[in-house]
Design a protein around this motif. Structure first.
Motif, short mmCIF file in Angstrom:
data_model
loop_
_atom_site.label_atom_id
_atom_site.label_comp_id
_atom_site.label_asym_id
_atom_site.label_seq_id
_atom_site.Cartn_x
_atom_site.Cartn_y
_atom_site.Cartn_z
N ASP A 133 39.79 24.56 58.82
CA ASP A 133 40.22 25.59 59.46
C ASP A 133 40.96 26.80 58.82
OD1 ASP A 133 42.30 23.61 58.94
OD2 ASP A 133 43.69 25.04 60.05
N PHE A 149 40.02 19.66 64.30
CA PHE A 149 40.90 19.77 65.31
C PHE A 149 41.50 20.91 65.17
CE2 PHE A 149 40.33 15.03 64.45
CZ PHE A 149 40.16 14.69 65.81
N ARG A 198 38.95 23.13 66.74
CA ARG A 198 38.67 23.00 68.04
C ARG A 198 39.70 23.68 69.26
NH1 ARG A 198 37.40 16.80 68.15
NH2 ARG A 198 37.48 16.94 70.16
N VAL A 199 40.80 23.51 68.74
CA VAL A 199 41.88 23.98 69.50
C VAL A 199 42.03 25.73 69.39
CG1 VAL A 199 44.45 23.91 70.22
CG2 VAL A 199 43.22 21.90 69.66
N VAL A 227 44.01 26.97 67.00
CA VAL A 227 45.46 26.72 66.96
C VAL A 227 46.27 27.95 66.62
CG1 VAL A 227 47.52 25.90 65.67
CG2 VAL A 227 45.77 24.16 66.61
N GLU A 233 45.86 30.62 69.47
CA GLU A 233 46.32 29.98 70.57
C GLU A 233 47.77 30.29 70.63
OE1 GLU A 233 45.99 27.70 74.27
OE2 GLU A 233 44.53 29.07 73.20
N VAL A 255 51.07 23.41 71.61
CA VAL A 255 49.87 23.53 71.14
C VAL A 255 49.57 22.40 69.91
CG1 VAL A 255 48.28 24.96 69.58
CG2 VAL A 255 49.69 25.91 71.28
N GLU A 269 48.50 19.15 71.74
CA GLU A 269 47.19 19.23 72.17
C GLU A 269 46.42 18.74 71.13
OE1 GLU A 269 45.22 22.74 73.64
OE2 GLU A 269 46.77 23.49 74.25
N VAL A 270 46.76 19.22 69.77
CA VAL A 270 45.95 18.88 68.60
C VAL A 270 46.02 17.26 68.45
CG1 VAL A 270 46.12 18.76 66.11
CG2 VAL A 270 46.26 20.74 67.22
N GLN A 321 46.74 15.17 70.91
CA GLN A 321 46.10 14.65 72.10
C GLN A 321 44.67 14.34 71.97
OE1 GLN A 321 46.87 17.01 75.40
NE2 GLN A 321 48.94 16.36 75.82
N LEU A 322 43.86 15.37 70.94
CA LEU A 322 42.51 15.01 70.67
C LEU A 322 42.45 14.12 69.48
CD1 LEU A 322 41.52 18.90 70.75
CD2 LEU A 322 40.85 17.14 72.42
#
Length: 352
Positions: free
Chosen positions: A237, A262, A265-266, A268, A271, A291, A294-295, A297-298
């Motif tokens: 990233d 990840f 994908r988010v 970050v 976001e 946020v 969320e990272v 959780q994935l």
């Protein structure tokens, strides 16, 4: 000289006005003193850091480089320099240190080489520059900035980026400059025991900085060597605008560190900035924590640093620690490693 009553009243009235103006000016100055005119935050990677394995000597080494980085960026901002300049100044000492996974201390790829990534973004006009998978570039953040200044592209990769660097006079270094025994052993351990990158990389040593300058402009930058044993030109990233780096004067500046797949994908970094720009009534800390949740959780982990237009310098991470620091024009200046170590309040979310 005869002074009339009207003249006396007029003089008194003007005096009161002047006194009132003085009090108002003093109040405004006091308010300015309370609000940072410039602000800076840095990170040197997040991960599963064990306090029991952090010797006093090693801690001193890490804190020394973090302090050097913080002071370098602060000096630029305090002298009226731009946020973009401060971000570069803060990142350079960490790229030059073998302690962090960026520049000189970068991890090894599967083939025993070093592939470096970096990005930088200016919140004034959202101009950005990024480089990915380059070799031999001593300070990748400077190459990313050269791409941004050139303006024709946002991201350059591999040999093309190296050719561009040559044309811009970017300093290079031989392979042995980037070689460190610790990173070499990590690769050997990974291959011998058939481990994953996460098994040998207990922390993500990516480095980054975010800044607010005295003109109210924001900037962010990130630099990394990626993950130990990476193959097939893997890119995380850090060089991706919106994932590992983002800056927008309307909302914030963010630099991320962690499991890059990840964070991509988010999305970050952007976001966080987008949620703040939409002004949904949540504080910057709440947004950053959400946020990062969320990272997690994935299935990913890591952390972020951010600075707001108001000068708030914040951290959020879902790991046991993150090498970090912050400073501003009010006199705040601190570095920390594990969760909850900030003197001026903690902004982390250690979960494991």
């Amino acid at each position: 000289m005869i002074v009339s009553q009207k003249q006396v009243i007029a003089a008194l009235f003007l005096s009161v006005l002047a006194l009132g103006s003085g009090h108002q000016l003093h109040a405004e100055n006091a308010m300015e003193d309370e609000t940072p005119r410039w602000s800076l935050a840095i990170h040197g990677g997040a991960g599963t850091l064990d306090p029991d394995k952090m010797t006093p000597e090693l801690r001193v080494e890490y804190e020394a480089v973090l302090t050097e980085a913080l002071e370098a960026g602060s000096a630029v901002l305090a002298s009226g320099g731009s946020a973009v300049e401060a971000v570069q100044a803060a990142i350079l000492p960490m790229e030059d240190s073998p302690l962090f996974n960026a520049g000189r201390g970068a991890v090894y790829t599967w083939d025993g080489t070093h592939e470096l990534d970096a990005s930088i973004m200016d919140g004034r006009d959202r101009s950005a520059g990024a480089i990915a998978g380059v070799s031999g570039i001593k300070n990748p953040i400077l190459l990313a900035e050269a791409v941004r200044q050139d303006g024709r592209h946002v991201m350059l990769a591999g040999e093309g980026a190296e050719q561009f660097a040559s044309g811009k006079g970017i300093e290079t270094a031989p392979p042995e400059y980037f070689a460190t025994e610790r990173r070499q052993k990590a690769l050997e351990r990974m291959k011998a025991k058939e481990l994953s990158s996460l098994d040998v990389d207990h922390k993500f040593g990516t480095v980054g900085a975010v800044a607010l300058d005295m003109d109210g402009n924001l900037a962010a930058g990130t630099s990394t060597g990626g993950m130990t044993g990476k193959r097939w030109g893997r890119i995380g990233d850090s060089p991706i605008i919106g994932a590992g780096t983002y800056a927008d004067n309307r909302s914030c500046a963010v630099s991320a560190t962690g499991w890059g797949e990840f964070f991509i994908r988010v999305g970050v970094a952007q976001e966080i900035c987008t949620r703040l720009r939409l002004d949904l009534g949540e504080s910057p800390q709440v947004v950053a924590d959400a946020v990062m949740a969320e990272v997690k959780q994935l299935g990913g982990d890591g952390g972020v640093i951010l600075v707001t237009p108001e000068g708030d310098a914040l951290f959020s991470f879902n790991t046991t620690g993150m090498y970090r620091g912050r400073a501003d024009s009010t006199g705040l200046s601190e570095v920390a490693i594990f969760g909850g170590e900030e003197n001026a309040g903690t902004a982390d979310t250690p979960d494991h």
